[in-house]
Design an enzyme around this catalytic site. Structure first.
Site, PDB file in Angstrom:
ATOM      1  CG  HIS A 264      43.308  40.829  34.495  1.00 10.07           C
ATOM      2  ND1 HIS A 264      43.306  40.252  32.932  1.00 10.07           N
ATOM      3  CD2 HIS A 264      42.581  39.755  35.231  1.00 10.07           C
ATOM      4  CE1 HIS A 264      42.700  38.962  33.295  1.00 10.07           C
ATOM      5  NE2 HIS A 264      42.398  38.587  34.459  1.00 10.07           N
TER       6      HIS A 264
HETATM    7  C1  BDR Z   1      38.925  42.427  34.759  1.00 12.49           C
HETATM    8  O1  BDR Z   1      37.749  42.094  35.164  1.00 12.49           O
HETATM    9  C2  BDR Z   1      37.680  42.107  36.397  1.00 12.49           C
HETATM   10  O2  BDR Z   1      36.844  41.243  37.122  1.00 12.49           O
HETATM   11  C3  BDR Z   1      39.014  42.394  36.850  1.00 12.49           C
HETATM   12  O3  BDR Z   1      39.276  43.340  38.032  1.00 12.49           O
HETATM   13  C4  BDR Z   1      39.874  42.989  35.728  1.00 12.49           C
HETATM   14  O4  BDR Z   1      39.681  44.500  35.540  1.00 12.49           O
HETATM   15  C5  BDR Z   1      39.593  41.233  33.727  1.00 12.49           C
HETATM   16  O5  BDR Z   1      38.904  40.879  32.831  1.00 12.49           O
END
Ligand code: BDR
Ligand code: CA
Length: 347
Positions: A264
């Site tokens: 992400h």
């Molecule tokens: C987001 O949640 C976090 O655990 C990750 O780092 C990312 O920013 C994804 O949903």
């Protein structure tokens, strides 16, 4: 040269995002804000400082943010990111200290130091950014652009059936950020939600390509490996990235998604540096704060039903000009930047 300020809850994929920013030769990373999320804010700060040290970038100020969301208790995600937030990676304790600035102040001073130039990147819960906007409502007009990893649009959640993690940890903060950008003229924040970021899937093969391009022999990870097997890569950055990623692979595997991981935050970092990577749709976004089943849901009004100005450019995919899937374009770029950087660090 793009001037960037990153607000992170490091976090395995946040660490990959920071590596990308640091590896990008054309980027001036002027500050890192630590936000509570994947792990507690002090640990996030330690992770940021330790990563900067590993990457030979100790001059970049790291600020500490709020220990708690705006109005609810903090939840953390050690099940996803490991006990320290960096999976199985073991970094020496940092020898440097955080800056004296609180993270909200750091946002404001970075924006004022670079009016119209600063690219803000938020890859954690938006507590610090909301506090900065309370203190300086002009902030949206000072930024060149803001890129958010958060939310999920016409797609499922990953923390509740409808809510994405960064929003779920501090829904009030996210709602304040979207409202602040609706109230100001200026560039719409680019919002990278799960609808796109879940298509950015790292695999053992991609990690092996990265190691290979960095000239660092390694053993390709496999779901058959004993849990927690450590990287054999000779390059220190590649080793940390692999040890962190293995934990993230195991988490996704246990979720039934395969031996892979969604990147992400690095994807949002790539969009921050080059928005031409993606196609967006403007909408008015608000966060559900009261629903008993839907709290933390990002609701996008694409049809102007609310009669409120758009406050977000929602990333919906790659561009028609791209000859390969968006994930391939992204990983190509990631390896092209991070591999030579890792090589340089080891030389
Ligand atoms: C987001 O949640 C976090 O655990 C990750 O780092 C990312 O920013 C994804 O949903
Ligand atoms: Ca994150």
């Amino acid at each position: 040269m793009p001037t960037v300020f990153a607000d992170v809850d490091t976090g395995v994929d946040d660490a990959f995002a920071l590596a990308y920013l640091l590896a990008s030769p054309d980027v001036d990373l002027v500050g890192i804000a630590s936000t509570a999320g994947n792990t507690g804010v002090q640990q996030v700060c330690r992770n940021n400082l330790a990563l900067l040290e590993l990457c030979g970038a100790t001059g970049i100020p790291v600020s500490v943010g709020s220990a708690l969301p705006l109005s609810i208790p903090l939840r953390t995600a050690e099940d996803t990111h490991g006990p320290t937030g960096l999976g199985y990676a073991e970094l020496p304790a940092p020898t440097t200290q955080p800056s004296g600035f609180d993270a909200a102040e750091a946002w404001i001073s970075a924006a004022h130091a670079h009016p119209g130039e600063l690219i803000g990147l938020a890859t954690g819960p938006m507590t610090n950014l909301a506090l900065a906007l309370r203190a300086d409502p002009e902030l949206p007009r000072l930024l060149r652009r803001l890129v958010i990893m958060g939310g999920s649009f016409e797609y499922r959640g990953n923390t509740t059936p409808v809510s994405e993690w960064n929003i779920a940890v501090d829904p009030e903060a996210a709602a304040e950020v979207f409202a602040a950008f609706g109230a100001q003229s200026g560039a719409l924040p680019l919002v990278c939600g799960l609808n796109v970021t879940e298509s950015i899937m790292a695999t053992p093969q991609i990690l092996a390509r990265l190691a290979d391009a960095a000239g660092s022999p390694t053993t390709e990870m496999s779901p058959q490996d004993v849990r927690g097997t450590r990287s054999t890569a000779t390059n220190p950055l590649i080793r940390v990235l692999e040890d962190a990623m293995r934990f993230y692979f195991e988490f996704h595997f246990d979720q039934g998604e395969g031996y892979l991981a969604h990147l992400h935050d690095p994807f949002a970092a790539a969009v921050a540096l080059d928005p031409s990577l993606v196609r967006t749709r403007s909408a008015t976004v608000d966060v559900e704060l009261h629903g008993t089943l839907t709290r933390g849901m990002t609701v996008a009004d694409f049809g102007a039903h609310w009669n409120r100005p758009p406050n977000a450019a929602i990333v919906v995919g790659g561009t028609p000009q791209q000859s390969a899937p968006l994930a391939d374009v992204f990983f190509e770029r990631y390896i092209a930047r991070v591999a030579p950087f890792a090589r340089r660090l080891a030389s």
